[in-house]
Design a protein around this motif. Structure first.
Motif, PDB file in Angstrom:
ATOM      1  N   GLN A  84      -5.169   5.492  10.645  1.00 47.39           N
ATOM      2  CA  GLN A  84      -5.062   5.063   9.107  1.00 47.39           C
ATOM      3  C   GLN A  84      -3.630   5.342   8.660  1.00 47.39           C
ATOM      4  O   GLN A  84      -2.947   6.333   8.941  1.00 47.39           O
ATOM      5  CB  GLN A  84      -6.129   5.655   8.132  1.00 47.39           C
ATOM      6  N   LEU A  85      -3.169   4.381   7.863  1.00 45.80           N
ATOM      7  CA  LEU A  85      -1.871   4.744   7.015  1.00 45.80           C
ATOM      8  C   LEU A  85      -2.240   4.448   5.618  1.00 45.80           C
ATOM      9  O   LEU A  85      -2.907   3.507   5.203  1.00 45.80           O
ATOM     10  CB  LEU A  85      -0.933   3.763   7.558  1.00 45.80           C
ATOM     11  N   VAL A  86      -1.943   5.580   4.767  1.00 43.68           N
ATOM     12  CA  VAL A  86      -2.312   5.318   3.232  1.00 43.68           C
ATOM     13  C   VAL A  86      -0.951   5.445   2.518  1.00 43.68           C
ATOM     14  O   VAL A  86      -0.373   6.474   2.493  1.00 43.68           O
ATOM     15  CB  VAL A  86      -3.217   6.533   2.861  1.00 43.68           C
ATOM     16  N   GLU A  87      -0.756   4.563   1.788  1.00 43.81           N
ATOM     17  CA  GLU A  87       0.394   4.369   0.877  1.00 43.81           C
ATOM     18  C   GLU A  87      -0.237   5.082  -0.575  1.00 43.81           C
ATOM     19  O   GLU A  87      -1.328   4.742  -0.912  1.00 43.81           O
ATOM     20  CB  GLU A  87       0.985   3.115   0.640  1.00 43.81           C
ATOM     21  N   SER A  88       1.038   5.662  -1.200  1.00 40.36           N
ATOM     22  CA  SER A  88       0.690   6.056  -2.721  1.00 40.36           C
ATOM     23  C   SER A  88       2.114   6.042  -3.258  1.00 40.36           C
ATOM     24  O   SER A  88       3.173   5.922  -2.487  1.00 40.36           O
ATOM     25  CB  SER A  88       0.248   7.620  -2.476  1.00 40.36           C
ATOM     26  N   GLY A  89       2.209   6.114  -4.525  1.00 38.62           N
ATOM     27  CA  GLY A  89       3.252   6.404  -5.338  1.00 38.62           C
ATOM     28  C   GLY A  89       3.428   5.000  -6.031  1.00 38.62           C
ATOM     29  O   GLY A  89       4.475   5.202  -6.961  1.00 38.62           O
ATOM     30  N   GLY A  90       2.888   3.958  -5.906  1.00 32.89           N
ATOM     31  CA  GLY A  90       3.202   2.891  -6.877  1.00 32.89           C
ATOM     32  C   GLY A  90       2.840   3.174  -7.894  1.00 32.89           C
ATOM     33  O   GLY A  90       2.337   3.797  -8.430  1.00 32.89           O
ATOM     34  N   GLY A  91       3.240   1.996  -8.980  1.00 34.75           N
ATOM     35  CA  GLY A  91       2.898   1.895 -10.207  1.00 34.75           C
ATOM     36  C   GLY A  91       3.838   1.141 -11.251  1.00 34.75           C
ATOM     37  O   GLY A  91       4.452   0.265 -10.629  1.00 34.75           O
ATOM     38  N   LEU A  92       3.817   1.250 -12.335  1.00 33.80           N
ATOM     39  CA  LEU A  92       4.521   0.264 -13.210  1.00 33.80           C
ATOM     40  C   LEU A  92       5.891   1.367 -13.891  1.00 33.80           C
ATOM     41  O   LEU A  92       5.607   2.564 -14.181  1.00 33.80           O
ATOM     42  CB  LEU A  92       3.799   0.231 -14.614  1.00 33.80           C
ATOM     43  N   VAL A  93       6.757   0.797 -13.549  1.00 27.71           N
ATOM     44  CA  VAL A  93       8.253   1.354 -14.194  1.00 27.71           C
ATOM     45  C   VAL A  93       8.951   0.223 -14.563  1.00 27.71           C
ATOM     46  O   VAL A  93       9.150  -1.039 -14.476  1.00 27.71           O
ATOM     47  CB  VAL A  93       8.622   1.920 -12.718  1.00 27.71           C
ATOM     48  N   GLN A  94      10.020   0.730 -15.406  1.00 28.64           N
ATOM     49  CA  GLN A  94      10.912  -0.101 -16.163  1.00 28.64           C
ATOM     50  C   GLN A  94      12.073  -0.429 -15.214  1.00 28.64           C
ATOM     51  O   GLN A  94      12.317   0.549 -14.525  1.00 28.64           O
ATOM     52  CB  GLN A  94      11.308   0.420 -17.566  1.00 28.64           C
TER      53      GLN A  94
END
Length: 129
Positions: free
Chosen positions: A3-13
């Motif tokens: 498994q590879l798990v990405e994290s850290g995304g979101g909404l940014v200006q």
């Protein structure tokens, strides 16, 4: 079960920064090249960056050069993508992927999706004011 798990995304200006992480479980990353890819709605998946097994070589898409930085920390079994000066055009789902790399090409990496056999589920990055 790899498994590879990405994290850290979101909404940014626009102009903001995000740091994406790709954490591996079920295997260790020290013999794998890692690529970051992204896919926006209605568009094909494109390579963003990659880092070789050795960490000695990196590649970036022209659209992100000077703004994104890929790195790896094998002790943490994690690869990172630091994204600075984000633009609305960077909005996409970002995926990390791994390919087992033989010693002969341990200093190389590529951004062709078909090279990679293990993929994460993706993390959404939205750049909007």
């Amino acid at each position: 079960q790899l498994q590879l798990v990405e994290s850290g995304g979101g909404l940014v200006q626009p102009g903001g920064s995000l740091r994406l992480s790709c954490a591996a479980s079920g295997f260790t990353l020290d013999r794998y090249a890692i690529g970051w890819f992204r896919q926006a709605p209605g568009k094909e998946r494109e390579g963003v960056s990659c880092i070789s097994r050795s960490g000695g070589s990196t590649n970036y898409a022209d659209s992100v050069k000077g703004r994104f930085t890929i790195s790896r920390d094998n002790a943490k079994n994690t690869v990172y993508l630091q994204m600075n000066s984000l633009k609305p055009e960077d909005t996409a789902v970002y995926y990390c992927a791994a390919v087992y790399t033989i010693a002969v090409i341990q200093t190389m990496c590529g951004m062709t999706a078909s090279f990679y056999g293990s993929w994460g589920q993706g993390t959404q990055v939205t750049v909007s004011s």
